[in-house]
Design a protein around this motif. Structure first.
Motif, PDB file in Angstrom:
ATOM      1  N   GLN A  17       0.479  -1.143   0.113  1.00 30.58           N
ATOM      2  CA  GLN A  17       0.049   0.091   0.020  1.00 30.58           C
ATOM      3  C   GLN A  17       0.823   1.368   0.001  1.00 30.58           C
ATOM      4  OE1 GLN A  17      -2.522  -0.188   3.607  1.00 30.58           O
ATOM      5  NE2 GLN A  17      -0.802   0.559   4.930  1.00 30.58           N
ATOM      6  N   ILE A  18       2.064   1.284  -0.178  1.00 25.75           N
ATOM      7  CA  ILE A  18       3.066   2.487  -0.047  1.00 25.75           C
ATOM      8  C   ILE A  18       2.853   3.069  -1.389  1.00 25.75           C
ATOM      9  CG2 ILE A  18       5.257   3.151   0.295  1.00 25.75           C
ATOM     10  CD1 ILE A  18       5.735   0.948   2.409  1.00 25.75           C
ATOM     11  N   LEU A  19       2.820   4.170  -1.323  1.00 24.63           N
ATOM     12  CA  LEU A  19       2.684   5.189  -2.719  1.00 24.63           C
ATOM     13  C   LEU A  19       3.753   6.059  -2.705  1.00 24.63           C
ATOM     14  CD1 LEU A  19       1.149   5.733  -5.221  1.00 24.63           C
ATOM     15  CD2 LEU A  19      -0.078   7.400  -3.814  1.00 24.63           C
ATOM     16  N   HIS A  20       4.416   6.168  -3.907  1.00 22.49           N
ATOM     17  CA  HIS A  20       5.702   7.177  -4.235  1.00 22.49           C
ATOM     18  C   HIS A  20       5.127   8.233  -5.005  1.00 22.49           C
ATOM     19  CE1 HIS A  20       9.096   4.544  -2.351  1.00 22.49           C
ATOM     20  NE2 HIS A  20       8.009   4.799  -1.482  1.00 22.49           N
ATOM     21  N   LEU A  21       5.163   9.291  -4.755  1.00 24.10           N
ATOM     22  CA  LEU A  21       4.622  10.369  -5.748  1.00 24.10           C
ATOM     23  C   LEU A  21       5.514  11.481  -5.935  1.00 24.10           C
ATOM     24  CD1 LEU A  21       2.018  11.703  -7.052  1.00 24.10           C
ATOM     25  CD2 LEU A  21       1.481  12.886  -4.889  1.00 24.10           C
ATOM     26  N   TYR A  22       5.988  11.191  -7.450  1.00 19.96           N
ATOM     27  CA  TYR A  22       7.082  12.206  -7.915  1.00 19.96           C
ATOM     28  C   TYR A  22       6.462  13.620  -8.481  1.00 19.96           C
ATOM     29  CZ  TYR A  22      10.415   8.653  -7.109  1.00 19.96           C
ATOM     30  OH  TYR A  22      11.210   7.712  -6.432  1.00 19.96           O
ATOM     31  N   ILE A  23       6.900  14.837  -8.555  1.00 18.85           N
ATOM     32  CA  ILE A  23       6.349  16.109  -8.995  1.00 18.85           C
ATOM     33  C   ILE A  23       7.467  16.427  -9.799  1.00 18.85           C
ATOM     34  CG2 ILE A  23       5.051  17.954  -8.679  1.00 18.85           C
ATOM     35  CD1 ILE A  23       3.778  16.763  -6.093  1.00 18.85           C
ATOM     36  N   LYS A  24       7.361  16.820 -11.139  1.00 18.66           N
ATOM     37  CA  LYS A  24       8.252  17.281 -11.942  1.00 18.66           C
ATOM     38  C   LYS A  24       7.628  18.693 -12.870  1.00 18.66           C
ATOM     39  CE  LYS A  24      10.903  13.089 -11.985  1.00 18.66           C
ATOM     40  NZ  LYS A  24      11.961  12.430 -12.563  1.00 18.66           N
ATOM     41  N   PRO A  40      -6.117  15.907   8.606  1.00 15.94           N
ATOM     42  CA  PRO A  40      -4.854  15.472   7.880  1.00 15.94           C
ATOM     43  C   PRO A  40      -4.484  14.074   7.907  1.00 15.94           C
ATOM     44  CG  PRO A  40      -4.875  17.202   9.990  1.00 15.94           C
ATOM     45  CD  PRO A  40      -6.014  16.511   9.914  1.00 15.94           C
ATOM     46  N   VAL A  41      -3.670  13.898   6.696  1.00 10.38           N
ATOM     47  CA  VAL A  41      -2.993  12.778   6.212  1.00 10.38           C
ATOM     48  C   VAL A  41      -1.588  12.861   6.427  1.00 10.38           C
ATOM     49  CG1 VAL A  41      -2.984  10.988   4.563  1.00 10.38           C
ATOM     50  CG2 VAL A  41      -5.188  12.179   5.020  1.00 10.38           C
ATOM     51  N   ASN A  42      -0.910  12.051   6.964  1.00  2.00           N
ATOM     52  CA  ASN A  42       0.484  11.796   7.186  1.00  2.00           C
ATOM     53  C   ASN A  42       1.258  11.467   5.817  1.00  2.00           C
ATOM     54  OD1 ASN A  42       0.719  12.889   9.715  1.00  2.00           O
ATOM     55  ND2 ASN A  42       0.331  11.008  10.611  1.00  2.00           N
ATOM     56  N   ALA A  43       2.157  12.055   5.493  1.00  2.00           N
ATOM     57  CA  ALA A  43       3.145  11.965   4.292  1.00  2.00           C
ATOM     58  C   ALA A  43       4.330  12.329   4.666  1.00  2.00           C
ATOM     59  CB  ALA A  43       2.436  12.513   2.978  1.00  2.00           C
ATOM     60  N   SER A  44       5.255  11.756   3.869  1.00  2.00           N
ATOM     61  CA  SER A  44       6.764  12.644   4.279  1.00  2.00           C
ATOM     62  C   SER A  44       7.508  12.698   2.787  1.00  2.00           C
ATOM     63  CB  SER A  44       7.635  11.274   5.339  1.00  2.00           C
ATOM     64  OG  SER A  44       7.687  10.221   4.680  1.00  2.00           O
ATOM     65  N   LEU A  45       8.315  13.507   3.256  1.00  2.00           N
ATOM     66  CA  LEU A  45       9.250  13.810   1.855  1.00  2.00           C
ATOM     67  C   LEU A  45      10.579  12.867   2.096  1.00  2.00           C
ATOM     68  CD1 LEU A  45       9.558  15.541  -0.691  1.00  2.00           C
ATOM     69  CD2 LEU A  45      10.874  17.147   0.794  1.00  2.00           C
ATOM     70  N   LYS A  46      10.724  12.259   1.134  1.00  2.00           N
ATOM     71  CA  LYS A  46      11.830  11.189   1.070  1.00  2.00           C
ATOM     72  C   LYS A  46      12.764  11.710  -0.168  1.00  2.00           C
ATOM     73  CE  LYS A  46      10.143   8.224   4.219  1.00  2.00           C
ATOM     74  NZ  LYS A  46      10.651   7.258   5.039  1.00  2.00           N
ATOM     75  N   TYR A 101      13.426  13.659  -5.339  1.00  2.00           N
ATOM     76  CA  TYR A 101      12.576  13.657  -4.073  1.00  2.00           C
ATOM     77  C   TYR A 101      11.328  13.063  -4.301  1.00  2.00           C
ATOM     78  CZ  TYR A 101      15.842  16.676  -1.321  1.00  2.00           C
ATOM     79  OH  TYR A 101      17.000  17.065  -0.678  1.00  2.00           O
ATOM     80  N   TYR A 102      10.643  12.637  -3.411  1.00  2.00           N
ATOM     81  CA  TYR A 102       9.345  12.256  -3.594  1.00  2.00           C
ATOM     82  C   TYR A 102       8.290  12.242  -2.444  1.00  2.00           C
ATOM     83  CZ  TYR A 102      10.992   7.786  -1.685  1.00  2.00           C
ATOM     84  OH  TYR A 102      11.729   6.903  -0.732  1.00  2.00           O
ATOM     85  N   ILE A 103       7.235  12.298  -2.568  1.00  2.00           N
ATOM     86  CA  ILE A 103       6.238  12.236  -1.297  1.00  2.00           C
ATOM     87  C   ILE A 103       6.013  10.703  -1.149  1.00  2.00           C
ATOM     88  CG2 ILE A 103       4.085  12.894  -0.433  1.00  2.00           C
ATOM     89  CD1 ILE A 103       4.141  15.352  -2.323  1.00  2.00           C
ATOM     90  N   GLU A 104       6.224  10.150   0.182  1.00  2.00           N
ATOM     91  CA  GLU A 104       5.874   8.868   0.444  1.00  2.00           C
ATOM     92  C   GLU A 104       4.402   8.679   1.138  1.00  2.00           C
ATOM     93  OE1 GLU A 104       8.162   5.072   1.504  1.00  2.00           O
ATOM     94  OE2 GLU A 104       7.869   6.384   3.447  1.00  2.00           O
ATOM     95  N   TYR A 105       3.350   8.228   0.800  1.00  2.00           N
ATOM     96  CA  TYR A 105       2.065   7.802   1.450  1.00  2.00           C
ATOM     97  C   TYR A 105       2.072   6.477   1.922  1.00  2.00           C
ATOM     98  CZ  TYR A 105      -2.663   7.424   2.458  1.00  2.00           C
ATOM     99  OH  TYR A 105      -3.879   7.025   2.905  1.00  2.00           O
ATOM    100  N   VAL A 106       1.801   6.355   2.966  1.00  2.00           N
ATOM    101  CA  VAL A 106       1.769   4.859   3.540  1.00  2.00           C
ATOM    102  C   VAL A 106       0.246   4.503   3.817  1.00  2.00           C
ATOM    103  CG1 VAL A 106       2.263   2.917   5.167  1.00  2.00           C
ATOM    104  CG2 VAL A 106       4.051   4.815   4.497  1.00  2.00           C
ATOM    105  N   ALA A 107      -0.556   5.337   4.572  1.00  2.00           N
ATOM    106  CA  ALA A 107      -1.707   5.017   4.985  1.00  2.00           C
ATOM    107  C   ALA A 107      -2.203   6.065   5.897  1.00  2.00           C
ATOM    108  CB  ALA A 107      -1.837   3.710   5.781  1.00  2.00           C
TER     109      ALA A 107
END
Length: 167
Positions: free
Chosen positions: A31-38, A70-76, A83-89
């Motif tokens: 369920q881990i999602l990595h979101l890249y923004i370019k 709010p939903v927790n996400a972190s910058l990795k 860099y990407y935003i990691e959303y777990v749950a």
């Protein structure tokens, strides 16, 4: 002597009942999602060295119990400095369909506010991220990701859940 044998039998049966059983019955969770923004030039808009980078990305659960959920996400950062935003749950999952008791689709909808500074003024871009999950007794995994109602990701076996957004 009888109490010792009885005690040993109780301990034996207690240990026997604690064993894990069939390892094949474990459910795989992906369920881990990595979101890249370019940007259109392929530059990383989460990197503070890129002009017009996004310095904040608060996420809010649209299906949450309150208006502000709010939903927790972190910058990795990867080893290559991307860099990407990691959303777990964290966002509430609602049932989309239930084909059978052993095959269900859930989804979470998240409001994403991308913040950057343009000409010394803070600019906020409000986007929507919908994550669909597929559940079976053997697996729970991300199946599709929509960004602003546009399909950006469809799960393929063995492939990580990576979504790249071009702004």
């Amino acid at each position: 002597m009888r109490n010792i044998v009885f005690g040993i039998l109780i301990i034996f049966f207690a240990l026997l009942s604690c064993r894990s059983g069939d390892e094949d019955s474990l459910q795989q969770i992906d369920q881990i999602l990595h979101l890249y923004i370019k940007n259109s030039a392929g530059q990383d808009l989460l990197n503070n060295k890129t002009p017009g980078y996004f310095f904040a990305f608060p996420m809010n659960d649209i299906n949450g119990n309150t208006n502000v959920a709010p939903v927790n996400a972190s910058l990795k950062m990867r080893a290559d400095s991307a860099y990407y935003i990691e959303y777990v749950a964290g966002a509430k999952r609602l049932t989309l369909d239930s084909i059978s008791p052993d095959d269900r689709t859930y989804h979470s909808v998240i409001a994403l506010a991308l913040r950057r500074t343009v000409n010394n003024v803070t600019d906020t871009i409000n986007d929507t991220l919908e994550i669909q999950y597929h559940w079976t007794p053997s697996a729970f995994q991300v199946s599709k990701v929509y960004y602003n109602h546009e399909l950006k990701f469809t799960k393929e076996p063995g492939v990580p859940n990576v979504v790249t957004i071009v702004k």
